[in-house]
Enzyme design. Structure first.
Site, PDB file in Angstrom:
ATOM      1  N   CYS A  91      12.697 -43.101 -36.311  1.00 12.42           N
ATOM      2  CA  CYS A  91      11.648 -43.601 -37.201  1.00 12.42           C
ATOM      3  C   CYS A  91      12.236 -44.200 -38.479  1.00 12.42           C
ATOM      4  CB  CYS A  91      10.692 -42.471 -37.567  1.00 12.42           C
ATOM      5  SG  CYS A  91       9.970 -41.685 -36.139  1.00 12.42           S
ATOM      6  N   HIS A 144       7.505 -43.169 -44.468  1.00 12.67           N
ATOM      7  CA  HIS A 144       7.228 -43.143 -43.033  1.00 12.67           C
ATOM      8  C   HIS A 144       5.997 -42.273 -42.804  1.00 12.67           C
ATOM      9  CE1 HIS A 144       7.399 -42.584 -38.843  1.00 12.67           C
ATOM     10  NE2 HIS A 144       7.940 -41.375 -38.864  1.00 12.67           N
ATOM     11  N   ASN A 171       1.657 -41.895 -35.946  1.00 13.79           N
ATOM     12  CA  ASN A 171       3.077 -42.134 -36.207  1.00 13.79           C
ATOM     13  C   ASN A 171       3.564 -43.267 -35.303  1.00 13.79           C
ATOM     14  OD1 ASN A 171       5.859 -42.095 -36.337  1.00 13.79           O
ATOM     15  ND2 ASN A 171       6.055 -39.870 -36.214  1.00 13.79           N
TER      16      ASN A 171
END
Ligand code: COA
Length: 389
Positions: free
Chosen positions: A114, A254, A284
């Site tokens: 990520c 994030h 996500n």
């Protein structure tokens, strides 16, 4: 030579199909209340059949290029951050390059979970700051709906698909990237992992039967790690930029879990309006989440020219990264360099001097070490002889 890397265009793409928490209630043993209160997610987007990492990347990249008024044929480098490419080989970046019509650009994919998009952004900035390229297209895309186990409630409720892209261009003005922090701790490599269908567990019926080809996550371990590194990494780039946290207009983290973001916000002592959160809409989206949040923040008018923003990511690896940017999408031709805040004028030369010192130290050590080896041997022998006596 232009030494500064600024963002001049941006774009995003999310698939049409929304999968809400209520839809998930019908598929697995979960509830909207559990997902909302533990993660902040209300819905996520799921790619349609035929939509892939490549097609989503093309959609966000085309918007970013149009905004930067950059024809694809003028793009000098393409980097795609992703963990869910169309194929293991070739890199999806090459397919994006071809379909975009960016025939003059080298292209590669970058995998850092990520954190990938921030790694890619910083990598791209280095090419610009050294004068190697005048522009770079930086894309973050994930097609996670094909990588999660839809029977595993601990992971499948968290992830979604999407893509975000920016164009980075060279500038003579002291703007754009101010400082960055990249980190990795591979000792926790198995906290977030696709265990199967690669070198350790090659594809086999057994691997598939054990569902090893799907994403596995130790949520608590990742939560602990993320809550620590997020605030630390932001603090580091703010200090390295010669700024204070009050100078930052918006932090774009994030989007993994709104509790992680809230913990970091409290540790950094910033008000909620300085922390970008859009996890409720997309879940996500891994390497796509920060550029998606950037585009949403711009659409909501939360970033103005002249603002300083911080991007901060964390994820598989485990990895983390932050980058502080001076936001100046239009080339500030009319502003004499001397009118820029002293701190910002100094931040980049200081960062460069620090890097130069560090490399000089390493290369000196590399040269001196072999010369010292016989001395070490002699000293060890001498100590042994003394002990015997
Ligand atoms: N619906 C309902 N219950 C669920 C559930 C779901 N989707 N998923 C797990 N549960 C249950 C568990 O089985 C457990 O039940 P038990 O107590 O009877 O054993 C309970 O909820 C608590 O599970 P736990 O894993 O302790 O929850 P948590 O509070 O740690 O939250 C995460 C789980 C995944 C939301 C959280 O750990 C997290 O966000 N971690 C970070 C993940 C992340 O950021 N990943 C990406 C990094 S890039």
């Amino acid at each position: 030579m232009s030494k500064y890397a600024r963002i001049t265009g941006w774009g995003k793409y999310v698939p049409e199909r929304r999968l809400t928490n209520f839809d998930l209630e019908k598929m697995i043993d979960t509830s909207d209340e559990w997902i909302r209160t533990r993660t902040g997610i209300r819905e996520r987007r799921i790619a349609a059949p035929g939509e892939t990492c490549c097609s989503m990347s093309l959609a966000s990249a085309r918007q970013a290029l149009a905004m930067a008024h950059l024809p694809p044929s003028d793009v000098e480098l393409i980097i795609v951050a992703t963990s869910t490419p169309d194929y293991l080989v070739p890199a999806v970046a090459s397919m994006v390059q071809d379909r975009l019509g960016a025939g003059n650009a080298p292209a590669f994919s970058l995998q850092a979970g990520c954190t990938g998009w921030v790694y890619a952004l910083v990598t791209a900035s280095q090419f610009i700051q050294t004068g190697a390229y005048r522009n770079v297209l930086v894309i973050g895309t994930e097609h996670l709906s094909v990588g999660v186990d839809w029977t595993d409630r601990a992971t499948c409720v968290l992830f979604g698909d999407g893509s975000g892209a920016v164009v980075l261009e060279a500038s003579d003005q002291p703007t754009g990237l101010l400082s960055f922090d990249l980190g990795s701790d591979g000792s926790d490599y198995d906290a977030l992992i696709f265990p199967g269908c690669a070198g350790v567990h090659p594809p086999s019926h057994d691997v598939i039967n054990q569902r090893l080809h799907y994403l596995r996550m130790d949520g608590r371990r990742v939560f602990k790690f993320a809550s620590r590194v997020l605030a630390d990494s932001v603090r580091k780039v703010v200090i390295d930029s010669g700024l204070t946290i009050d100078d930052i207009a918006l932090i774009i983290p994030h989007q993994a879990n709104d509790r992680i973001i809230e913990l970091a916000r409290r540790r950094l002592k910033v008000p909620p309006e300085k922390m970008m959160v859009n996890i409720d809409r997309y879940g996500n989206t891994s390497a796509a989440s920060i550029p998606l949040a950037l585009v949403d923040a711009l659409d909501e008018g939360r970033i103005q020219p002249g603002d300083r923003v911080v991007f901060v990511g964390f994820g598989a690896g485990l990895t983390w990264a932050a980058a502080a940017f001076h936001w100046e999408p239009q080339e500030p031709m009319s502003i004499p360099v001397l009118d820029w805040p002293v701190r910002e004028r100094l931040a980049q030369p200081v960062a460069r001097a620090r890097t130069a010192l560090w490399s000089a130290r390493i290369s000196l050590a590399t040269k001196v070490e072999p010369l010292l080896l016989p001395l070490y041997g002699f000293a060890a022998g001498y100590r042994k002889r003394r002990k015997k006596e």
